[in-house]
Design a protein around this motif. Sequence first.
Motif, mmCIF file in Angstrom:
data_model
loop_
_atom_site.group_PDB
_atom_site.id
_atom_site.type_symbol
_atom_site.label_atom_id
_atom_site.label_comp_id
_atom_site.label_asym_id
_atom_site.label_seq_id
_atom_site.Cartn_x
_atom_site.Cartn_y
_atom_site.Cartn_z
ATOM 1 N N LYS A 4 0.832 -1.205 0.000
ATOM 2 C CA LYS A 4 0.000 0.000 0.000
ATOM 3 C C LYS A 4 0.865 1.253 0.000
ATOM 4 O O LYS A 4 0.570 2.224 -0.708
ATOM 5 N N ALA A 5 1.938 1.222 0.778
ATOM 6 C CA ALA A 5 2.846 2.370 0.837
ATOM 7 C C ALA A 5 3.505 2.614 -0.517
ATOM 8 O O ALA A 5 3.650 3.763 -0.958
ATOM 9 N N LEU A 6 3.896 1.541 -1.181
ATOM 10 C CA LEU A 6 4.520 1.651 -2.506
ATOM 11 C C LEU A 6 3.543 2.258 -3.509
ATOM 12 O O LEU A 6 3.887 3.172 -4.267
ATOM 13 N N LEU A 7 2.302 1.752 -3.518
ATOM 14 C CA LEU A 7 1.292 2.272 -4.444
ATOM 15 C C LEU A 7 0.981 3.733 -4.173
ATOM 16 O O LEU A 7 0.708 4.517 -5.090
ATOM 17 N N ARG A 8 1.031 4.100 -2.911
ATOM 18 C CA ARG A 8 0.682 5.471 -2.523
ATOM 19 C C ARG A 8 1.793 6.476 -2.819
ATOM 20 O O ARG A 8 1.529 7.619 -3.191
ATOM 21 N N SER A 9 3.040 6.041 -2.694
ATOM 22 C CA SER A 9 4.136 7.010 -2.712
ATOM 23 C C SER A 9 5.008 6.987 -3.966
ATOM 24 O O SER A 9 5.683 7.980 -4.271
ATOM 25 N N VAL A 10 5.008 5.894 -4.696
ATOM 26 C CA VAL A 10 5.881 5.798 -5.875
ATOM 27 C C VAL A 10 5.058 6.046 -7.142
ATOM 28 O O VAL A 10 4.158 5.255 -7.460
ATOM 29 N N PRO A 11 5.344 7.126 -7.855
ATOM 30 C CA PRO A 11 4.566 7.445 -9.063
ATOM 31 C C PRO A 11 4.619 6.308 -10.083
ATOM 32 O O PRO A 11 5.666 5.710 -10.316
ATOM 33 N N GLY A 12 3.467 6.019 -10.644
ATOM 34 C CA GLY A 12 3.389 5.040 -11.716
ATOM 35 C C GLY A 12 3.098 3.623 -11.284
ATOM 36 O O GLY A 12 2.723 2.783 -12.119
ATOM 37 N N THR A 13 3.252 3.315 -9.989
ATOM 38 C CA THR A 13 3.063 1.932 -9.558
ATOM 39 C C THR A 13 1.591 1.511 -9.635
ATOM 40 O O THR A 13 1.289 0.365 -9.996
ATOM 41 N N TRP A 14 0.692 2.422 -9.280
ATOM 42 C CA TRP A 14 -0.736 2.085 -9.361
ATOM 43 C C TRP A 14 -1.140 1.869 -10.809
ATOM 44 O O TRP A 14 -1.836 0.905 -11.133
ATOM 45 N N GLU A 15 -0.688 2.740 -11.690
ATOM 46 C CA GLU A 15 -0.996 2.604 -13.110
ATOM 47 C C GLU A 15 -0.421 1.303 -13.671
ATOM 48 O O GLU A 15 -1.077 0.625 -14.484
ATOM 49 N N LEU A 16 0.777 0.954 -13.228
ATOM 50 C CA LEU A 16 1.404 -0.277 -13.703
ATOM 51 C C LEU A 16 0.625 -1.497 -13.228
ATOM 52 O O LEU A 16 0.404 -2.448 -13.992
ATOM 53 N N SER A 17 0.190 -1.479 -11.965
ATOM 54 C CA SER A 17 -0.604 -2.579 -11.435
ATOM 55 C C SER A 17 -1.902 -2.718 -12.203
ATOM 56 O O SER A 17 -2.306 -3.829 -12.585
ATOM 57 N N ARG A 18 -2.565 -1.609 -12.455
ATOM 58 C CA ARG A 18 -3.836 -1.635 -13.187
ATOM 59 C C ARG A 18 -3.631 -2.149 -14.615
ATOM 60 O O ARG A 18 -4.424 -2.970 -15.107
ATOM 61 N N ALA A 19 -2.576 -1.688 -15.268
ATOM 62 C CA ALA A 19 -2.307 -2.108 -16.642
ATOM 63 C C ALA A 19 -1.989 -3.604 -16.707
ATOM 64 O O ALA A 19 -2.416 -4.305 -17.642
ATOM 65 N N ARG A 20 -1.252 -4.113 -15.723
ATOM 66 C CA ARG A 20 -0.922 -5.534 -15.701
ATOM 67 C C ARG A 20 -2.179 -6.390 -15.554
ATOM 68 O O ARG A 20 -2.371 -7.374 -16.271
ATOM 69 N N ILE A 21 -3.055 -5.994 -14.623
ATOM 70 C CA ILE A 21 -4.297 -6.741 -14.407
ATOM 71 C C ILE A 21 -5.183 -6.658 -15.647
ATOM 72 O O ILE A 21 -5.760 -7.664 -16.087
ATOM 73 N N TYR A 22 -5.279 -5.452 -16.226
ATOM 74 C CA TYR A 22 -6.108 -5.272 -17.416
ATOM 75 C C TYR A 22 -5.634 -6.186 -18.550
ATOM 76 O O TYR A 22 -6.443 -6.864 -19.194
ATOM 77 N N SER A 23 -4.335 -6.219 -18.779
ATOM 78 C CA SER A 23 -3.793 -7.030 -19.876
ATOM 79 C C SER A 23 -4.057 -8.514 -19.658
ATOM 80 O O SER A 23 -4.408 -9.234 -20.594
ATOM 81 N N LEU A 24 -3.908 -8.962 -18.414
ATOM 82 C CA LEU A 24 -4.146 -10.364 -18.105
ATOM 83 C C LEU A 24 -5.600 -10.739 -18.370
ATOM 84 O O LEU A 24 -5.886 -11.749 -19.028
#
Length: 494
Positions: free
Chosen positions: A218-238
């Motif tokens: 949660k801390a990584l998703l909140r504080s590191v730019p792009g991680t949330w977008e990357l997670s969403r894109a990975r799930i979407y592609s799968l």
Amino acid sequence: MGSPHDVVIIGSGFGGIGMAIRLRQHGYRDVVVLEKAGGLGGTWRDNTYPGAACDVPSHLYSFSFDRKTDWSRRFPPQNEILDYLRDTAREHGVLPWIRFGTEVTEARFDEDAGYWRLSTTRGELAARVVVSACGQLNRPVPPPIPGRGSFRGTAFHSARWDHGTDLAGKRVAVIGTGASAIQIIPEIAREARRLTVFQRSAPYVIDKPDRAYRSWEKALLRSVPGTWELSRARIYSLYESRALGFVKYPRLMELLSRRFRQQLEEQVPDPEMRRKLTPDYPMGCKRILISSDYYPALAEPHVELVTDPIEEIVPAGVRTRDGREFQADVLVYATGFATSGFLAPMKVTGRGGRDLNEAWRGGAEAHLGITVSGFPNLFLLYGPYTNLGHNSIIYMLESQFRYVLGCLRAMLEAGLDWIDVRPDVQDAFGREMQERLRGTVWASGCDSWYMNADGKVVNNWPGFTFAYRRATRRPDPRHFVARRAASASGTTTW
């Protein structure tokens, strides 16, 4: 009645709230959201049964324009989804637009005035544009089983859960083994003295890769730019890749079939029970369900799976066709929803007095699942041909938001009172959908909620979600007839 509002939205689930936010972001202020219930949330407000959760990962089952980085689990539970919708509506300033306890009973297009007249349980109002965000899963359907009124115990539908009923130590019967039931049954099995599950058709159930998010994640998703977008894109592609098995190459479903068979073999040791739990139709023809505790719950010694057809409900419980009677203190109907009426039960009348129920007698039709010929300035969200079997409906809704906004912008720029999709355009789209659906797994021979009463698949989009987004990126003026604001009568091409 007063002057017409710019936009009236019917419903305050994901579709209604998202559309209202997008309208506000584009400068609209005269917007009203009509909600028949006392709170927002749609299906996530109504379905509060034990174990209620989403089968799409949280990072994808949320708006792209309102990220949430502190979901508790990979697959969000009902209460968190509802909280997310409430918070989103409040933070984006659309909560004051909602009129709760206001059900639309009738919508009539006034062709002379060029706007819609709406009758509600709290009076009349008018709108230049109506957006229906009623959804497909909002009207529970109790089963048409004889004797339902004779039961002496407590009975309710899963979408109207009776939280005042304590199941501890009770004999509970669950009728249905669909998406809600597989979440409810493990929870009931933990409390009930005896649980009887009545199955008409076995579902395909694969494991649910759910877990709690760790604090560092949660801390990584909140504080590191792009991680949330990357997670969403990975799930979407799968999830998007699964469309190949549903709509293009049904043989690819064998990969999921192996997961199903492996889980069934590992979690159900009894061969006869496994036989009962093995579907007799191709995988994907009905909704594929995910759960890691459904089969173990059925294997518990105090749980019984009954596959003999139900003959009737009796005062003491349920009687099957073979004459057996199963006693119960509580009956839970996990029997799904009316899914093909879309705007039902409200009465909708368009140009020339055309009745929508009559227009849809042979099955619901709407160009791109959004606009209906003969019903100007009426836009559907989550309409026919827009449901999915493989990805997040929120992605589809956001495509529809953009299309509706494109129509409103074009009307404003061209000085139009209303636009109405041409019947030949709608017919061509419907024919294309039916042609493409014929080769999908949904049309492979089973009955499902994807179909109407005539066995015609009218709910699902037969393709990739990115293809739908491309198809709805902007309205095509050639698809519509329109009336200019300066003209009191007559129509023109847009």
